[in-house]
Design a protein around this motif. Structure first.
Motif, PDB file in Angstrom:
ATOM      1  N   VAL A 233      13.489  32.061   5.394  1.00 42.16           N
ATOM      2  CA  VAL A 233      13.202  31.501   6.712  1.00 42.16           C
ATOM      3  C   VAL A 233      13.937  30.181   6.828  1.00 42.16           C
ATOM      4  CG1 VAL A 233      11.412  30.769   8.319  1.00 42.16           C
ATOM      5  CG2 VAL A 233      10.928  32.574   6.658  1.00 42.16           C
ATOM      6  N   THR A 234      14.811  30.059   7.823  1.00 42.35           N
ATOM      7  CA  THR A 234      15.561  28.834   8.068  1.00 42.35           C
ATOM      8  C   THR A 234      14.965  28.111   9.274  1.00 42.35           C
ATOM      9  OG1 THR A 234      17.181  29.875   9.546  1.00 42.35           O
ATOM     10  CG2 THR A 234      17.613  29.996   7.176  1.00 42.35           C
ATOM     11  N   GLY A 235      15.656  27.084   9.720  1.00 44.39           N
ATOM     12  CA  GLY A 235      15.129  26.310  10.828  1.00 44.39           C
ATOM     13  C   GLY A 235      14.988  27.084  12.120  1.00 44.39           C
ATOM     14  N   ASP A 236      15.879  28.073  12.344  1.00 42.10           N
ATOM     15  CA  ASP A 236      15.816  28.802  13.615  1.00 42.10           C
ATOM     16  C   ASP A 236      15.827  30.315  13.453  1.00 42.10           C
ATOM     17  OD1 ASP A 236      18.374  29.096  12.722  1.00 42.10           O
ATOM     18  OD2 ASP A 236      19.355  28.235  14.477  1.00 42.10           O
ATOM     19  N   SER A 237      15.875  30.822  12.212  1.00 40.98           N
ATOM     20  CA  SER A 237      16.013  32.273  12.023  1.00 40.98           C
ATOM     21  C   SER A 237      15.200  32.755  10.823  1.00 40.98           C
ATOM     22  CB  SER A 237      17.484  32.655  11.811  1.00 40.98           C
ATOM     23  OG  SER A 237      18.282  32.294  12.915  1.00 40.98           O
ATOM     24  N   VAL A 238      14.927  34.050  10.834  1.00 41.80           N
ATOM     25  CA  VAL A 238      14.416  34.762   9.669  1.00 41.80           C
ATOM     26  C   VAL A 238      15.508  35.733   9.244  1.00 41.80           C
ATOM     27  CG1 VAL A 238      12.656  36.318   8.768  1.00 41.80           C
ATOM     28  CG2 VAL A 238      12.025  34.571  10.440  1.00 41.80           C
ATOM     29  N   LEU A 244      25.437  43.931  -0.463  1.00 42.02           N
ATOM     30  CA  LEU A 244      26.723  44.279   0.123  1.00 42.02           C
ATOM     31  C   LEU A 244      27.061  45.726  -0.203  1.00 42.02           C
ATOM     32  CD1 LEU A 244      28.749  41.039  -0.704  1.00 42.02           C
ATOM     33  CD2 LEU A 244      27.836  41.743   1.524  1.00 42.02           C
ATOM     34  N   PRO A 245      27.754  46.451   0.696  1.00 43.24           N
ATOM     35  CA  PRO A 245      28.386  45.979   1.925  1.00 43.24           C
ATOM     36  C   PRO A 245      27.477  46.004   3.158  1.00 43.24           C
ATOM     37  CG  PRO A 245      28.958  48.265   1.591  1.00 43.24           C
ATOM     38  CD  PRO A 245      28.075  47.869   0.431  1.00 43.24           C
ATOM     39  N   ASN A 246      26.176  46.169   2.976  1.00 44.65           N
ATOM     40  CA  ASN A 246      25.264  46.170   4.119  1.00 44.65           C
ATOM     41  C   ASN A 246      25.155  44.771   4.719  1.00 44.65           C
ATOM     42  OD1 ASN A 246      24.385  48.968   3.930  1.00 44.65           O
ATOM     43  ND2 ASN A 246      23.362  48.360   2.046  1.00 44.65           N
ATOM     44  N   ILE A 247      24.846  44.735   5.992  1.00 44.09           N
ATOM     45  CA  ILE A 247      24.750  43.475   6.723  1.00 44.09           C
ATOM     46  C   ILE A 247      23.296  43.016   6.752  1.00 44.09           C
ATOM     47  CG2 ILE A 247      25.174  42.343   8.948  1.00 44.09           C
ATOM     48  CD1 ILE A 247      27.294  44.487   9.485  1.00 44.09           C
ATOM     49  N   ASP A 248      23.075  41.718   6.544  1.00 43.35           N
ATOM     50  CA  ASP A 248      21.721  41.176   6.596  1.00 43.35           C
ATOM     51  C   ASP A 248      21.111  41.386   7.975  1.00 43.35           C
ATOM     52  OD1 ASP A 248      22.017  40.295   4.027  1.00 43.35           O
ATOM     53  OD2 ASP A 248      22.412  38.205   4.552  1.00 43.35           O
ATOM     54  N   VAL A 249      19.799  41.563   7.984  1.00 44.09           N
ATOM     55  CA  VAL A 249      19.051  41.651   9.239  1.00 44.09           C
ATOM     56  C   VAL A 249      18.520  40.253   9.552  1.00 44.09           C
ATOM     57  CG1 VAL A 249      17.038  42.631  10.411  1.00 44.09           C
ATOM     58  CG2 VAL A 249      18.416  44.043   8.858  1.00 44.09           C
ATOM     59  N   ARG A 250      18.815  39.758  10.751  1.00 44.70           N
ATOM     60  CA  ARG A 250      18.361  38.421  11.115  1.00 44.70           C
ATOM     61  C   ARG A 250      17.871  38.408  12.555  1.00 44.70           C
ATOM     62  NH1 ARG A 250      21.844  34.261   9.820  1.00 44.70           N
ATOM     63  NH2 ARG A 250      22.808  35.543   8.176  1.00 44.70           N
ATOM     64  N   PHE A 251      16.959  37.514  12.836  1.00 42.75           N
ATOM     65  CA  PHE A 251      16.453  37.368  14.199  1.00 42.75           C
ATOM     66  C   PHE A 251      15.918  35.950  14.368  1.00 42.75           C
ATOM     67  CE2 PHE A 251      13.517  39.697  11.451  1.00 42.75           C
ATOM     68  CZ  PHE A 251      12.420  38.846  11.407  1.00 42.75           C
ATOM     69  N   SER A 252      15.891  35.507  15.605  1.00 39.59           N
ATOM     70  CA  SER A 252      15.470  34.151  15.929  1.00 39.59           C
ATOM     71  C   SER A 252      13.959  34.000  15.780  1.00 39.59           C
ATOM     72  CB  SER A 252      15.889  33.803  17.360  1.00 39.59           C
ATOM     73  OG  SER A 252      15.336  32.567  17.765  1.00 39.59           O
ATOM     74  N   ARG A 253      13.537  32.865  15.268  1.00 36.63           N
ATOM     75  CA  ARG A 253      12.107  32.590  15.142  1.00 36.63           C
ATOM     76  C   ARG A 253      11.462  32.390  16.510  1.00 36.63           C
ATOM     77  NH1 ARG A 253      11.467  27.867  10.766  1.00 36.63           N
ATOM     78  NH2 ARG A 253       9.272  28.229  11.297  1.00 36.63           N
ATOM     79  N   ARG A 254      12.269  32.043  17.502  1.00 31.60           N
ATOM     80  CA  ARG A 254      11.736  31.835  18.846  1.00 31.60           C
ATOM     81  C   ARG A 254      11.141  33.109  19.435  1.00 31.60           C
ATOM     82  NH1 ARG A 254      15.495  28.071  22.744  1.00 31.60           N
ATOM     83  NH2 ARG A 254      14.981  26.052  21.805  1.00 31.60           N
ATOM     84  N   ASN A 274      12.831  31.525   0.433  1.00 27.25           N
ATOM     85  CA  ASN A 274      12.746  30.133   0.839  1.00 27.25           C
ATOM     86  C   ASN A 274      12.043  30.069   2.176  1.00 27.25           C
ATOM     87  OD1 ASN A 274      13.127  27.392   1.197  1.00 27.25           O
ATOM     88  ND2 ASN A 274      15.161  27.658   2.124  1.00 27.25           N
ATOM     89  N   HIS A 275      10.878  29.507   2.223  1.00 31.52           N
ATOM     90  CA  HIS A 275      10.085  29.450   3.445  1.00 31.52           C
ATOM     91  C   HIS A 275      10.003  28.025   3.938  1.00 31.52           C
ATOM     92  CE1 HIS A 275       6.070  30.505   5.658  1.00 31.52           C
ATOM     93  NE2 HIS A 275       7.010  30.050   6.459  1.00 31.52           N
TER      94      HIS A 275
END
Length: 278
Positions: A233-238, A244-254, A274-275
């Protein structure tokens, strides 16, 4: 659908080999054989797929889902010169068009059809897999979100720069072929835009379900938990990390109304790297 997809790709190539081998010169006979070959391939592949239901799981792969529609582009390149010659000879009457040029033109059209059929095939296979795997009663969390504004901006800009450079080089080096490459580049930009758009996520015991809904279509796929290496978990995303070669799944925390509940559900299945709670 798998049989029809295979037939549109393979039939023209098989018939072109037959035309050269048997020196066929009748357009009517060639078109009839094209239809017969396509019908036979459709039936054989459909029969084989029916007896191998596990093949549906193959379509859950991201790269296979891209490759199957993209293969239809190959006949477009391969038969492009046949289209030019067939139309040129038909209009100018300087030289009679050949049966091979006619079948090549048909292969060009069928290649475009194969790209569309490939997309439909992936959509149907993934939907069938999700319906067979997920019980709505076992869904513990559901939310709708897209990429964060910062991540979306970086991806779109980098894609645009790459596509513009490649289009410029292809037009400079390939001439008329560069026009086709430009069209592919435009499709890539549209694909990236769809990739970062909002989608619905659902946490289930079998994996994470991803659902894209539009006015005309609702696609679904499931990613098993075994394909993830954890999440952060980052400042604006999970971000759900994948090998690899798969792409990470990400989305906005908003986009998450109940963030704590979602994080808790993810921790039941994945390691929290990392939370942060910025």
């Amino acid at each position: 659908m798998a049989g029809l997809y295979t037939a549109t790709l393979v039939s023209p190539a098989l018939l072109l080999v037959g035309i050269q081998w048997f020196s066929l010169g009748s357009d009517q006979l060639a078109l009839g054989l094209l239809g017969a070959t396509g019908g036979l391939l459709t039936a054989v592949v459909a029969w084989w797929v029916t007896g191998h239901g596990g093949i549906v799981a193959w379509f859950n792969s991201t790269w296979l889902a891209i490759l199957i529609p993209a293969i239809g582009v190959l006949p477009i390149f391969a038969y492009f010169i046949d289209v030019v010659l067939y139309l040129g000879f038909s209009i100018s009457t300087l030289q009679a068009e050949t049966t091979a040029h006619l079948i090549g033109t048909a292969g060009f059209v069928l290649g475009m059809a194969a790209s569309c059929l490939g997309g439909v095939l992936v959509y149907m296979a993934r939907r069938r897999l999700v319906d067979a795997t997920i019980d709505n009663g076992t869904v513990s969390s559901e939310w709708t979100a897209g990429w964060s504004r910062r991540d979306r901006f970086k991806l779109v800009v980098s894609t645009l720069i790459t596509v513009v450079v490649l289009i410029g080089l292809s037009i400079w080096q390939l001439g008329s072929w560069g026009v086709i490459t430009s069209a592919i580049g435009f499709v890539s930009v549209v694909g990236v835009s769809a990739f970062v758009s909002e989608r619905t996520y659902r946490v289930t015991p079998a994996g994470l379900e991803l659902r894209n809904e539009s006015k005309w279509l609702a696609s679904r796929r499931i990613i098993p938990w075994s394909q993830f290496e954890g999440f952060s978990v980052t400042g604006d995303s999970v971000v759900l990390h994948r090998r690899l070669p798969n792409i990470d799944v990400r989305f906005s925390r908003r986009g998450i109304a109940t963030e704590e509940a979602v994080i808790t559900d993810l921790e039941q299945h994945l390691h929290n790297r990392n939370h942060t709670t910025n």
